[in-house]
Design an enzyme around this catalytic site. Structure first.
Site, short mmCIF file in Angstrom:
data_model
loop_
_atom_site.label_atom_id
_atom_site.label_comp_id
_atom_site.label_asym_id
_atom_site.label_seq_id
_atom_site.Cartn_x
_atom_site.Cartn_y
_atom_site.Cartn_z
CB CYS A 1 12.41 -4.87 -22.44
SG CYS A 1 13.00 -5.97 -21.12
CG ASP A 2 12.29 -3.84 -17.24
OD1 ASP A 2 13.03 -3.89 -18.19
OD2 ASP A 2 12.42 -4.35 -16.20
CB ALA A 3 8.95 0.72 -20.85
CG PHE B 1 4.19 -4.47 -16.52
CD1 PHE B 1 3.55 -5.82 -16.33
CD2 PHE B 1 3.97 -3.77 -15.34
CE1 PHE B 1 2.70 -6.15 -15.32
CE2 PHE B 1 3.30 -4.03 -14.23
CZ PHE B 1 2.58 -5.20 -14.32
#
Length: 723
Positions: free
Chosen positions: A506-508, A510
């Site tokens: 999920c950080d991807a 950003f």
């Protein structure tokens, strides 16, 4: 020289906030009590009583107006008063322990434990509970009678009094372990190992008190005891004193009772009071004399050294409320690596959640906001300084300067993608030439190249900064390599795309999406928007929980159809704060770019608003978010990077009119106050979760990462726009 000037200016700006209104505090407090008990006298002050703190065969008291700063009032109870019934020559110098004071009809009554001088069988532990009275909370307290309140026939300590709504009064106490061996599976296990010959236990009882405290009504009722079965879910934590071979005793002691609605809550301490495993649990009942059912999330307060903290031996708490009555605090003693064996006082916020679930947000040693409603010199605390434009600009300059002077990773690393996004925001806010020069130096150092992995979102995160600088300077070379990299991503299958899901964490969201959308806007090419839509939607479909409105970190954190998968200690699904913070920050940066009439903009706006509603509901009392969103008690320290991204994202929504100002601005202001407590005088943003799939690695006030600084800078760049 510039760093020194910036530091001095920030200190000067902070000075009014500290002298006129103290904004934060840090545990432990400057009080060396064990067994602390706090009485709030309405219209007056808070008074704290406890074991030790220099009292000589009696008890001392401290006073405070804010629960944080305490004044020593000296000794308020002496054993040799005219009705004294204790024996100061007995073991432990008479064992003057655990005083609690209650205000009744204008008088102040102190219940306490001590060695009873009536001891014909010469017992080592001959403790009983007495009561003394005074006209003032600072004494002098005189024993009501020349004997204990009552004699149950065995040693008792830790008296706690509860005044119910029907006017009846109850005394709770702990029967001591002394000469009280008990059979249990834990005892059998320890005996079979050859560790001990027997296991003694202490139990909590309750009994109704006479209205004048001259004795009891009826017989005591057993309310709490250590578990008999080793399969009992409470057994592991309540038996640590035995299973760690500290001592052949199991304790249930230090109880405190209060009522919320129709539920009676009893908090209690277990394990050896002199050891590291001392911890707090709770139980609930619908009657003051039980039966009580222990909380499924016990213990609610325990040592944190395994989680990177420095606190052990947490226990024997009382309950206090903030000056305005809005916040609830657990007041307890503990030990730190610095205090050694000395017991010191902590206060941490606590809450009663749905289904009568009690949580304590501790133990903490980080800076946190003062209790709500605190006043200084008669003025309400209004921490306006942290919202002044001048303060915010200097704070952004100081944090930027410190982090630039303490690099940790390669310039094109994903961590720096987040940091330099914040640096750009800091430049746009402050117009600092020094900050701008640092941005240009980055591009010159990297030759404006993204990372080497062309189809990995992490390696194009830094390109957001290149695009922003291109817009400022108009030099095509700033983005040429980024355009080539994205074109290759579109046409040449790579290691990530061959996995079937390019943005699998999920950080991807950003790292990659803002780069693509920014390129589309800068080049006036909506095909970049479409590419982002496709890749973003794949990640959304896999990782977004439409019931919780949060993202799983990656597929390994998903719960399968059978209900199997990783869960928190409280049974909740795992949703990390940092990862969801990255998503919220990424959504803001997408929405900032997409044209208002773009057909699929509504999807991103809807997702942003849905997540914002959920996120604001998970904010903790100190304004920050915990590493685990649905089990905050497992990681009690406020996490700096996730909290920074949330503050940024929510403030952006308020400023753009996408979020209701009345609902969300208070949360933003609270978050900004909390974030400022994480910044050291030098400009380091602490309490930042380290790199990794989860926060189980140590982090504390000194823990920093460049993305934590970036999140703070982004937050400040939006908070300054609040009106």
């Amino acid at each position: 020289m510039n760093r020194l000037i910036a530091f001095c200016l920030l200190v000067a700006l902070l000075k009014p906030a500290v002298t006129d209104a103290q904004l934060s505090f840090t545990n432990p407090l400057a009080v060396d009590f064990g067994d602390p008990y706090v009485l709030h006298v309405k219209g007056d002050k808070y008074y704290m009583y406890g074991t030790g703190a220099g009292a000589n065969k009696g008890f001392a008291a401290y006073s405070s107006t804010d629960l944080v700063n305490w004044k020593n009032e000296g000794q308020v109870y002496f054993h040799d008063n005219r009705n004294g019934w204790s024996d100061p020559k007995a073991a432990w110098d008479g064992a003057y322990w655990a005083p609690e004071v209650y205000e009744v009809n204008g008088k102040f009554y102190m219940f306490y434990s001590a060695q009873w001088k009536e001891n014909p069988t010469k017992e080592l532990e001959n403790f009983r509970i007495g009561v003394a009275v005074a006209d003032k909370p600072t004494g002098p307290f005189i024993d009501v009678a020349n004997k204990p309140v009552f004699d149950p026939g065995y040693p008792i300590i830790d008296g706690n009094v509860f005044f119910d709504q029907d006017g009846r009064v109850y005394l709770y106490y702990s029967r001591c372990c002394y000469k009280h061996p008990v059979e249990s599976e834990v005892a059998t296990w320890a005996i079979n190992k050859g560790w001990y010959k027997e296991i003694e236990e202490s139990w909590v009882y309750g009994v109704e008190l006479k209205p004048d405290f001259s004795g009891v009504i009826g017989e005591p009722v057993l309310l709490l005891r250590p578990p008999v079965s080793m399969s009992d879910q409470q057994s592991a934590w309540e038996s640590r004193s035995v299973t760690s071979q500290e001592v052949n005793r199991r304790w249930t002691e230090g109880s405190v009772t209060f009522r919320k609605g129709n539920t009676y809550f009893m908090m209690y301490s277990a394990n050896y009071f002199g050891g590291k495993n001392y911890a707090v649990g709770y139980a609930t009942s619908k009657s003051p004399l039980g039966p009580y059912i222990k909380g499924a999330n016990n213990p609610v307060l325990e040592k944190n050294v395994e989680k990177g903290g420095v606190v052990t031996g947490t226990g024997h708490n009382s309950i206090a409320y903030s000056p305005d009555g809005k916040e609830m605090f657990a007041v307890y003693h503990g030990r730190t690596s610095a205090t050694g064996d000395k017991r010191v006082v902590f206060i941490d916020r606590m809450k009663i959640l749905d289904n009568d679930r009690l949580v304590v947000e501790g133990p903490t040693t980080q800076s946190q906001p003062m209790p709500s409603g605190v006043s200084n010199t008669g003025k309400n605390v209004k921490p306006v300084n942290v919202f002044k434009s001048r303060y915010i600009k200097k704070a952004l300059e100081l944090v930027t300067d410190w982090q630039l002077s303490h690099p940790k990773h390669a310039p094109t690393d994903w961590t720096n993608g987040a940091f330099y996004a914040g640096v750009v925001a800091a430049y746009k806010t402050t117009r600092s030439r020094k900050i701008f020069d640092s941005l240009m130096a980055l591009g010159q150092r990297t030759s404006w190249q993204p990372g080497r992995r062309y189809d990995h979102a992490d390696d194009i995160a830094i390109s957001q900064t290149y695009i922003d600088l291109y817009r400022l300077k108009g030099d095509q070379q700033f983005i040429h390599a980024t355009i080539d990299t994205v074109q290759k991503l579109r046409t040449v299958p790579g290691p990530e795309s061959r996995k079937g899901l390019m943005w699998w964490w999920c950080d991807a969201l950003f790292m990659g999406p803002p780069t693509l959308v920014k390129l589309g806007v800068s080049l006036k090419d909506p095909s970049y928007f479409s590419l982002n839509d496709s890749l973003f939607r794949q990640t959304y479909d896999l990782l977004y929980n439409k019931e919780q409105h949060l993202f799983a970190r990656d597929a390994s954190y998903l719960i399968n159809a059978a209900g199997e998968g990783k869960r928190e200690a409280n049974g909740a699904t795992v949703f990390w704060s940092r990862g969801n913070g990255w998503v919220m920050g990424g959504l803001v940066r997408i929405l900032e770019e997409l044209p208002a009439d773009y057909p699929r903009r509504a999807f991103y706006e809807g997702l942003y608003k849905e997540m914002a509603e959920k996120i604001v509901s998970l904010q903790q009392a100190d304004g920050l978010w915990r590493a685990s969103l649905l089990d905050p008690a497992s990681y009690p320290g406020g996490e700096g990077s996730g909290s920074g991204f949330y503050c940024y994202a929510l403030a952006w929504g308020v400023n753009r009119g996408l979020l209701d100002k009345a609902t969300y601005e208070p949360a933003v202001r609270k978050a900004w106050q909390g974030l400022n407590t994480l910044v050291s005088p030098e400009g380091r943003v602490g309490w930042v979760q380290p790199i990794g799939a989860d926060p189980r690695r140590n982090f504390n006030a000194e823990s920093y990462e460049v993305y934590g600084a970036g999140a703070f800078l982004l937050a400040g760049s939006e908070v300054i726009k609040l009106r």
